[in-house]
Design an enzyme around this catalytic site. Structure first.
Site, PDB file in Angstrom:
ATOM      1  N   GLY A  46       0.789  -1.221   0.000  1.00  0.00           N
ATOM      2  CA  GLY A  46       0.000   0.000   0.000  1.00  0.00           C
ATOM      3  C   GLY A  46       0.818   1.266   0.000  1.00  0.00           C
ATOM      4  O   GLY A  46       0.275   2.363  -0.086  1.00  0.00           O
ATOM      5  N   GLY A  48       3.006   2.182  -2.268  1.00  0.00           N
ATOM      6  CA  GLY A  48       3.287   2.683  -3.617  1.00  0.00           C
ATOM      7  C   GLY A  48       4.635   2.282  -4.147  1.00  0.00           C
ATOM      8  O   GLY A  48       5.123   2.891  -5.108  1.00  0.00           O
ATOM      9  N   SER A  49       5.247   1.252  -3.574  1.00  0.00           N
ATOM     10  CA  SER A  49       6.609   0.891  -3.982  1.00  0.00           C
ATOM     11  C   SER A  49       6.684   0.423  -5.426  1.00  0.00           C
ATOM     12  O   SER A  49       7.668   0.702  -6.121  1.00  0.00           O
ATOM     13  CB  SER A  49       7.167  -0.195  -3.056  1.00  0.00           C
ATOM     14  OG  SER A  49       6.385  -1.367  -3.126  1.00  0.00           O
ATOM     15  N   ALA A  86      12.103  -2.499   6.959  1.00  0.00           N
ATOM     16  CA  ALA A  86      13.277  -1.672   7.261  1.00  0.00           C
ATOM     17  C   ALA A  86      13.383  -0.464   6.334  1.00  0.00           C
ATOM     18  O   ALA A  86      14.479   0.048   6.112  1.00  0.00           O
ATOM     19  CB  ALA A  86      14.559  -2.513   7.208  1.00  0.00           C
ATOM     20  N   SER A  87      12.255  -0.015   5.785  1.00  0.00           N
ATOM     21  CA  SER A  87      12.220   1.166   4.907  1.00  0.00           C
ATOM     22  C   SER A  87      13.252   1.067   3.780  1.00  0.00           C
ATOM     23  O   SER A  87      13.865   2.061   3.392  1.00  0.00           O
ATOM     24  CB  SER A  87      12.467   2.435   5.736  1.00  0.00           C
ATOM     25  OG  SER A  87      11.508   2.576   6.747  1.00  0.00           O
ATOM     26  N   ALA A 284      17.766   8.606  -4.402  1.00  0.00           N
ATOM     27  CA  ALA A 284      16.703   8.343  -3.428  1.00  0.00           C
ATOM     28  C   ALA A 284      17.228   7.519  -2.251  1.00  0.00           C
ATOM     29  O   ALA A 284      18.184   6.745  -2.380  1.00  0.00           O
ATOM     30  CB  ALA A 284      15.550   7.609  -4.091  1.00  0.00           C
ATOM     31  N   VAL A 287      11.526   6.552   3.060  1.00  0.00           N
ATOM     32  CA  VAL A 287      10.684   7.478   3.831  1.00  0.00           C
ATOM     33  C   VAL A 287       9.664   6.769   4.708  1.00  0.00           C
ATOM     34  O   VAL A 287       8.964   7.410   5.476  1.00  0.00           O
ATOM     35  CB  VAL A 287       9.964   8.461   2.874  1.00  0.00           C
ATOM     36  CG1 VAL A 287       8.841   7.761   2.129  1.00  0.00           C
ATOM     37  CG2 VAL A 287       9.459   9.694   3.604  1.00  0.00           C
ATOM     38  N   GLU A 289       9.022   4.014   7.558  1.00  0.00           N
ATOM     39  CA  GLU A 289       8.903   4.020   9.020  1.00  0.00           C
ATOM     40  C   GLU A 289       9.338   5.329   9.672  1.00  0.00           C
ATOM     41  O   GLU A 289       8.748   5.743  10.682  1.00  0.00           O
ATOM     42  CB  GLU A 289       9.702   2.852   9.598  1.00  0.00           C
ATOM     43  CG  GLU A 289       9.142   1.492   9.229  1.00  0.00           C
ATOM     44  CD  GLU A 289      10.197   0.409   9.284  1.00  0.00           C
ATOM     45  OE1 GLU A 289       9.959  -0.593   9.957  1.00  0.00           O
ATOM     46  OE2 GLU A 289      11.261   0.583   8.649  1.00  0.00           O
TER      47      GLU A 289
END
Length: 337
Positions: A46, A48-49, A86-87, A284, A287, A289
């Site tokens: 959810g 948007g990756s 782990a973001s 990049a 963003v 957690e």
């Protein structure tokens, strides 16, 4: 009386696992119709990756994001991914996708070079074409080149790659090392109103400035920050697991386990700090957690600014705040005597 206060909190947060390997792999294929297919083992939860990974592939290949089809989390066909944890997805899996797209693009350049009468290093991929640098009018549609690579040269434009963040274990004697490859940073400021007669706290506004490297998709980044703040508001003021004397949870459902709704959300102002990271895909980092890390601290600092009490256990319910206000008043009365 309602008293208003402001609080600030800052944070830094690592991207990926601590020292342990956490690789991702990806495969990118350029099709004969000019589209591309990305295979990745990562899971869309959810955030948007998959959109971001498609954008990374599109940017590297010089096509539109709509031209990229992402196939994810199918263990029959997709390569290994450590996980959407782990973001790390934009940073680690994004790097794998970019490297795979580079390899597919190199095959296209080798096929297009003799067709355009130049060397491969003189080519670039842009606007759905393979074209000569400095001479954009000399170009070929990327689909035509992909078809030539496969049908004439016998080498389909397929690239596969993996990427693992470079880390260095901590020295047990000195504590020195590099447990993470990169970090993100943020500052949030909260403005609250505290009713000193009831202890009720209302969050009026939160301003959030986040460094996530280059924002591949600024709208998704803003949504992530707003979602993280929503979690932080619940963490700070509402969400609490309660147990009876036997250790049974007495609020195991959403009737009495209180979470913030849209009516509880403050006005949020987001500032995305563009801080290019040379180790990330197109600069990049991540963003996910980190967006909820400074929220509770900023809110509690704002409560202290408003009524002068420091809440040290979460959530800061009205009962806790009112008890702290009364204890402070009693202490002041004793001090005056």
């Amino acid at each position: 009386m309602k008293r208003r206060g402001r609080g600030i909190a800052c944070m830094w947060y690592p991207i990926g696992f601590t020292v342990s390997a956490n690789p991702s792999a990806a495969t990118v294929k350029v099709n004969e119709d000019g589209t591309a297919t990305v295979l990745t083992g990562t899971v869309e939860t959810g955030q948007g990756s998959l959109t971001v990974l498609g954008q990374i592939a599109a940017e590297e290949l010089g096509v539109a994001t709509d031209d990229v089809h992402v196939v994810s989390a199918d263990t029959d066909v997709t390569p290994m991914d450590t996980g959407a944890i782990a973001s790390r997805t934009t940073y680690v899996t994004g790097n794998a996708v970019k490297l795979a797209a580079e390899k597919a693009k190199a095959i296209l350049f080798e096929a297009a070079a003799p067709m355009l009468g130049v060397r491969p290093e003189q080519l670039e991929a842009k606007d759905r074409t393979i074209r000569v640098k400095g001479f954009p009018q000399r170009n070929l549609p990327i689909g035509e080149v992909a078809n030539h690579a496969q049908a004439v040269k016998g080498e389909p434009a397929i690239g596969s790659a993996s990427w693992n963040p470079p880390t260095l274990a901590m020295d047990p004697d000195t504590g020195q090392g590099k447990p993470f490859s990169t970090y993100v940073y943020a500052t949030q400021i909260a403005e609250v109103e505290v009713d000193d007669e009831t202890g009720d706290v209302e969050v009026i506004r939160i301003v959030a400035a986040h460094d996530c490297g280059t924002a591949i998709n600024p709208m998704l980044v803003e949504g992530q920050i707003e979602g993280g703040i929503s979690m932080g508001v619940g963490f700070a003021l509402q969400e609490e697991m309660l147990f009876d004397a036997a250790g049974r949870q007495i609020n195991p459902n959403l009737t009495n386990y209180i979470m913030p709704t849209s009516l509880d959300m403050p006005r949020i102002e987001v500032d995305i700090i563009d801080n290019y990271d040379p180790t990330g895909p197109f600069g990049a980092k991540g963003v996910g957690e980190p967006t909820s890390v400074p929220t509770a601290a900023a809110i509690l600092n704002a409560i202290h600014d408003a009524v002068g009490v420091r809440i040290t256990s979460l959530p800061a319910t009205a009962e806790k705040v009112l008890a702290a206000i009364r204890a402070k008043s009693a202490h002041e009365r004793i001090a005056v005597r």
